[in-house]
Design a protein around this motif. Sequence first.
Motif, PDB file in Angstrom:
ATOM      1  N   ASN A 473       0.826  -1.214   0.000  1.00 26.38           N
ATOM      2  CA  ASN A 473       0.000   0.000   0.000  1.00 26.38           C
ATOM      3  C   ASN A 473       0.855   1.256   0.000  1.00 26.38           C
ATOM      4  O   ASN A 473       0.515   2.243  -0.665  1.00 26.38           O
ATOM      5  CB  ASN A 473      -0.931  -0.011   1.221  1.00 26.38           C
ATOM      6  CG  ASN A 473      -2.026  -1.056   1.098  1.00 26.38           C
ATOM      7  OD1 ASN A 473      -2.356  -1.493  -0.014  1.00 26.38           O
ATOM      8  ND2 ASN A 473      -2.591  -1.465   2.217  1.00 26.38           N
ATOM      9  N   SER A 474       1.943   1.244   0.755  1.00 31.35           N
ATOM     10  CA  SER A 474       2.806   2.425   0.775  1.00 31.35           C
ATOM     11  C   SER A 474       3.442   2.664  -0.587  1.00 31.35           C
ATOM     12  O   SER A 474       3.588   3.814  -1.026  1.00 31.35           O
ATOM     13  CB  SER A 474       3.883   2.256   1.843  1.00 31.35           C
ATOM     14  OG  SER A 474       4.744   1.171   1.520  1.00 31.35           O
ATOM     15  N   VAL A 475       3.807   1.590  -1.284  1.00 30.85           N
ATOM     16  CA  VAL A 475       4.388   1.750  -2.617  1.00 30.85           C
ATOM     17  C   VAL A 475       3.357   2.290  -3.593  1.00 30.85           C
ATOM     18  O   VAL A 475       3.619   3.225  -4.368  1.00 30.85           O
ATOM     19  CB  VAL A 475       4.963   0.411  -3.119  1.00 30.85           C
ATOM     20  CG1 VAL A 475       5.431   0.534  -4.559  1.00 30.85           C
ATOM     21  CG2 VAL A 475       6.110  -0.044  -2.248  1.00 30.85           C
ATOM     22  N   LEU A 476       2.140   1.733  -3.558  1.00 28.53           N
ATOM     23  CA  LEU A 476       1.110   2.177  -4.498  1.00 28.53           C
ATOM     24  C   LEU A 476       0.678   3.616  -4.219  1.00 28.53           C
ATOM     25  O   LEU A 476       0.387   4.375  -5.148  1.00 28.53           O
ATOM     26  CB  LEU A 476      -0.094   1.233  -4.419  1.00 28.53           C
ATOM     27  CG  LEU A 476       0.162  -0.194  -4.934  1.00 28.53           C
ATOM     28  CD1 LEU A 476      -1.068  -1.063  -4.764  1.00 28.53           C
ATOM     29  CD2 LEU A 476       0.596  -0.169  -6.397  1.00 28.53           C
ATOM     30  N   LEU A 477       0.645   4.007  -2.951  1.00 28.86           N
ATOM     31  CA  LEU A 477       0.307   5.402  -2.641  1.00 28.86           C
ATOM     32  C   LEU A 477       1.391   6.353  -3.113  1.00 28.86           C
ATOM     33  O   LEU A 477       1.115   7.487  -3.503  1.00 28.86           O
ATOM     34  CB  LEU A 477       0.088   5.565  -1.127  1.00 28.86           C
ATOM     35  CG  LEU A 477      -1.272   5.096  -0.600  1.00 28.86           C
ATOM     36  CD1 LEU A 477      -1.328   5.249   0.911  1.00 28.86           C
ATOM     37  CD2 LEU A 477      -2.401   5.878  -1.253  1.00 28.86           C
ATOM     38  N   TYR A 478       2.633   5.894  -3.073  1.00 27.96           N
ATOM     39  CA  TYR A 478       3.714   6.730  -3.596  1.00 27.96           C
ATOM     40  C   TYR A 478       3.629   6.839  -5.120  1.00 27.96           C
ATOM     41  O   TYR A 478       3.855   7.910  -5.692  1.00 27.96           O
ATOM     42  CB  TYR A 478       5.063   6.160  -3.188  1.00 27.96           C
ATOM     43  CG  TYR A 478       6.229   6.801  -3.887  1.00 27.96           C
ATOM     44  CD1 TYR A 478       6.619   8.100  -3.584  1.00 27.96           C
ATOM     45  CD2 TYR A 478       6.942   6.117  -4.877  1.00 27.96           C
ATOM     46  CE1 TYR A 478       7.685   8.707  -4.236  1.00 27.96           C
ATOM     47  CE2 TYR A 478       8.000   6.712  -5.537  1.00 27.96           C
ATOM     48  CZ  TYR A 478       8.367   8.002  -5.211  1.00 27.96           C
ATOM     49  OH  TYR A 478       9.413   8.602  -5.866  1.00 27.96           O
ATOM     50  N   ALA A 483      -4.616   8.623  -5.416  1.00 25.89           N
ATOM     51  CA  ALA A 483      -5.506   7.613  -4.845  1.00 25.89           C
ATOM     52  C   ALA A 483      -5.919   7.966  -3.432  1.00 25.89           C
ATOM     53  O   ALA A 483      -6.917   7.444  -2.925  1.00 25.89           O
ATOM     54  CB  ALA A 483      -4.824   6.243  -4.859  1.00 25.89           C
ATOM     55  N   ALA A 484      -5.162   8.851  -2.773  1.00 25.88           N
ATOM     56  CA  ALA A 484      -5.507   9.254  -1.411  1.00 25.88           C
ATOM     57  C   ALA A 484      -6.557  10.346  -1.369  1.00 25.88           C
ATOM     58  O   ALA A 484      -7.034  10.703  -0.294  1.00 25.88           O
ATOM     59  CB  ALA A 484      -4.251   9.725  -0.681  1.00 25.88           C
ATOM     60  N   VAL A 485      -6.925  10.894  -2.526  1.00 27.00           N
ATOM     61  CA  VAL A 485      -7.932  11.956  -2.570  1.00 27.00           C
ATOM     62  C   VAL A 485      -9.308  11.373  -2.299  1.00 27.00           C
ATOM     63  O   VAL A 485      -9.645  10.275  -2.762  1.00 27.00           O
ATOM     64  CB  VAL A 485      -7.897  12.656  -3.945  1.00 27.00           C
ATOM     65  CG1 VAL A 485      -8.935  13.769  -4.012  1.00 27.00           C
ATOM     66  CG2 VAL A 485      -6.509  13.204  -4.208  1.00 27.00           C
ATOM     67  N   GLU A 486     -10.103  12.075  -1.536  1.00 24.59           N
ATOM     68  CA  GLU A 486     -11.445  11.601  -1.213  1.00 24.59           C
ATOM     69  C   GLU A 486     -12.299  11.534  -2.473  1.00 24.59           C
ATOM     70  O   GLU A 486     -12.088  12.246  -3.456  1.00 24.59           O
ATOM     71  CB  GLU A 486     -12.108  12.537  -0.192  1.00 24.59           C
ATOM     72  CG  GLU A 486     -11.386  12.592   1.134  1.00 24.59           C
ATOM     73  CD  GLU A 486     -11.443  11.261   1.864  1.00 24.59           C
ATOM     74  OE1 GLU A 486     -12.379  10.484   1.594  1.00 24.59           O
ATOM     75  OE2 GLU A 486     -10.556  11.006   2.689  1.00 24.59           O
TER      76      GLU A 486
END
Length: 1045
Positions: A473-478, A483-486
């Motif tokens: 998850n940390s790799v994909l968020l980077y 993807a972290a946007v609401e």
Amino acid sequence: MLRTGGKSREQECSSLVKGTGKVKKRPPPVSLAYIHHQRAPLTCLLTSEHTPLSCHLAGVAKLDSELAQPESEVFEITDFTTASEWERFVSRVEEVLNDWKLTGNTARKVSPEKGEYTSGTWGEKSQEINFADFKFYITHYFLKQACEEDDGKDNLEEDAIPLAMQDLLCMNNDFPPRAHCLVRWYGIREFVVITPGTNCEAIISESKCNLLLSSISISLANSGCQVPMFVQIQQKWRRMYAGECKGPGVRTDFEIVHLRRAPVQYNHLSGLLDIFKSKIGCSLFPLPPVNIAIRFTYVLQDWQQYSWPQQPPDFDALLGGEVGGVEFGKFPFGACEEPISELHLAATWPHLTEGIVVDNDVYSDLDPLQAPHWSVRVRTAENPQCLLGEAVTELFKLCCRTESTEEIPGRGYAEDEGKENSDISSALSKLTEPAATVPISKLSVSNMVHSARKHIRRHRRIDESPLNTDILNSVLLYLFPDAAVEKSDCKNNSQLSSSCGTSEQEKTSDYNLFHQLKSAPSDSLTYRLALCVCLVNYYYGGLRAVGHLWQEFVLELRYRWENNHLICGLAGGAPDLRCCLLHQKFQMLNCCIERKKARDESHKVPEGKEKEHRVSGACQKSRQGPECATSASSSTREVSQGKSWDSWSDSEEEFFECLSDQGETEATQTEDRREGSKSRAEGRLHPYNNMTLLNSAEPLYVPVTQEPAPMTEDLLAEQSEVLTKLGTSAEGTHLRARMQSACLLSDMESFKAANPGCVLEDFVRWYSPRDYVEEEVVDEKGNTMVTGTLSPRMKIPGNMWVEAWETARVTPARRQKRLFDDTKEAEKVLHYMAMQKPADLARHLLPCILHATILKLKEEESAEDIPSVQKNIQQATVQASKLLQCPSQDYKKLEDLINQLLTMETVITQARSLKAKFSIPEDDSGEAADELKKFVSSLLEEPEVVVTGAGQGLAGSIIHRLFISAQRAALLAPVDEDLGSDKKQTGGSSRVPDFPPPAGREILLRTCVPRPAPYSKALPQRLFCVLMREEFRLAGAFSTDTSFF
């Protein structure tokens, strides 16, 4: 003939090659027997026996006595016209000396400058010579500056001693840190060495040594060469040389003694002085003063008291636990071990005389703190493990793997399953067979538990993924920060994706480096993916982890394609062919998402506004004015650019971007009532420069057209290959033209739909104004009129434009078949990515990895300011640009390039280690700090650095403290004592000595005395002594007057 009891020189010549045997050839001339005078060899002063090394003249003296005997009664016939192998060898040496122009007087009064032996350039040239079938190499070493400064003979003196003899007394270049061993021992700037061939045995026997020495003596005498000549004897690792230098009436003999241990009586200066005085044998009283130069070398190996400048692992962090830290988006950097292995301190007393200093077996005045001259060199660790180098090397190794993504998760499990299910084909037959008796041991509880446990472990391993959920998850968020946007902010995703790729990054040379390396921008998705793949491969499971990450990455791309989410970190527009292929594929997929998203949104637009939208959605481009006709990229549609032949094929399905029939019919009826004849026009954008149609007064409208299909470099290569295969026949040429004119045909159909009643000339006036030639004519009434016609190339019979205009239908763009099938192209891109093996992915990302490595080295070097690293980075960038721009990459050269980059990392870590040991703060810019920074930088750039102020200077006091700490650690002394107080207590006054015993002692003795008789000419004498724990070496150069002896 002479009858001799021992071997003659010719027999020794023959035995050098063939062993012993009777030789019936001419002996050497009797006049050569005086070449060597009787003298006491250097070794004879140390031992009572004559060794083969130094007593090489015994054979010559024996030959003199044999030549004096009467002739033998044995009658033999000797052919004096045939040259022996020995004579041919001597002649060949003389030829080489003449070819190299080493004959004649070389005496000069110009002494070499101080430090010239280290800073100057040394040259060498070599040739191969043979003694029968025994191979030798003769090599000429010379200092270029000294030999090339003055080619004239104006300053040469007839009676001056040779240049080499003058160098024996020169004090400007004692103890050079980087030079040939003969230069260090004898101080000469030019010499010739004869060494055995590569695969030839060493010259060990006394007779062979004597023979070679006699050969070079005759060659020097016959040629008049005044350059010293040496012969390498004994095993090569011993570095044993014997040689001679001849001048007018003078001769210098070079001798070496090499022992494992130093004799006790010669383990200090007083004993070595005794040897030197005994050897020169001067009878003058008082004896001329002996000049002494001494160097003691101290080695520091213990760095325990000083911190290691490397970030420790953060075990509390999610991605911690590794030396140097793990942060996705940043390459690790630094060494995992101490990059500096040793520090060598050389304390030198350059000018001493016998009465000034005392050094014997009882007492010594040689205190390193009192030495007037200090110099330091560092010895680096051999191939230290560095984080950046290890990570990049592991990824490069991944390029050579062959496993596919599907094969990776099942490795190790399929074998276990196969063992149990290996006989499934005979399972039914086994049901009918009588049950075999099971041994009692197999029915034990322990065996059943073991089998069940193995079964559970196997299935657990199948369920486990190489990357745990948190890391993934940390790799994909980077990789996908949007993807972290609401979900409520999903409307801004397009803005985020466009700004993510160019986030106010200055377009500096470092940012544009991807153009040279054919990689990707440093803020792009491809660049971030390369960093993550490299780190995941190095820290989190290697091949299996990379395969897992790639699968999840492709799934994320498919999700974004299916749900119309743009990919963050990619610049808009067509694929950039200056970037790597994988980056182009990502851009192509983004184009597909944009087209699909625009098409889906167009159905939501009110029907009245449908005519205002282009089929291409968000990527609209309208036709501009005639001024754009000069720019092919903005107005003129090139026939062969940006069009895939697949989209032209009649076998493809037709895709239309039309509204419902009912809505269109209603809109058409409304326009019929309002505009009459204009109701037949469709797909208009705006009038074009107030022009009207040639056959009517209707304005000429710019039509709504389709955008050309974006293409990646592999699609362009595929299209080019297909077009080339069509050949040069008339049919192939016509078919090729039709394939390339699909975009032209689409624009013609759109133009006809927007301008009813138009002709080809009207289309050319808008599409390619240069092909419509206007001129002014005067009619019958005298009025000036402007008439136009097509250009000559448009009137060529069989012109493709004319043929396409005739076949073009009246069809607006929204009803045409799509030139760019985004659905098909997106599926092709996703399929291409899914089929990539981890090794293929690594090869695609290798340019980005090298790009990131160069940027990381630049970033780290900027804090250290190392000139050599700056120069090497520039050279490596140019080399990488040449290698990565080639269609077929040379992985052997790429490996060499990676090793070159890793060497730079090692140098930077060495600089940081030295800065930490010399306590240089990062933010201190004072004069003392600048001096230390310059000193540390010089340690890495130069072979040896002079310590300003010796032991009393700033750097010298730090080095002194380093040795004190190491001594206390070695002798288990208290470490909390004040180092400042110990600094005052030196020598034997302190409980713990400040310095360890010297690892090496070098003593140089020089004088100028008449030899061998008191009335002989005063000539230079020199003895260089090396005393180490397992080596004792004496290298002597003793000159003799051959005229007055």
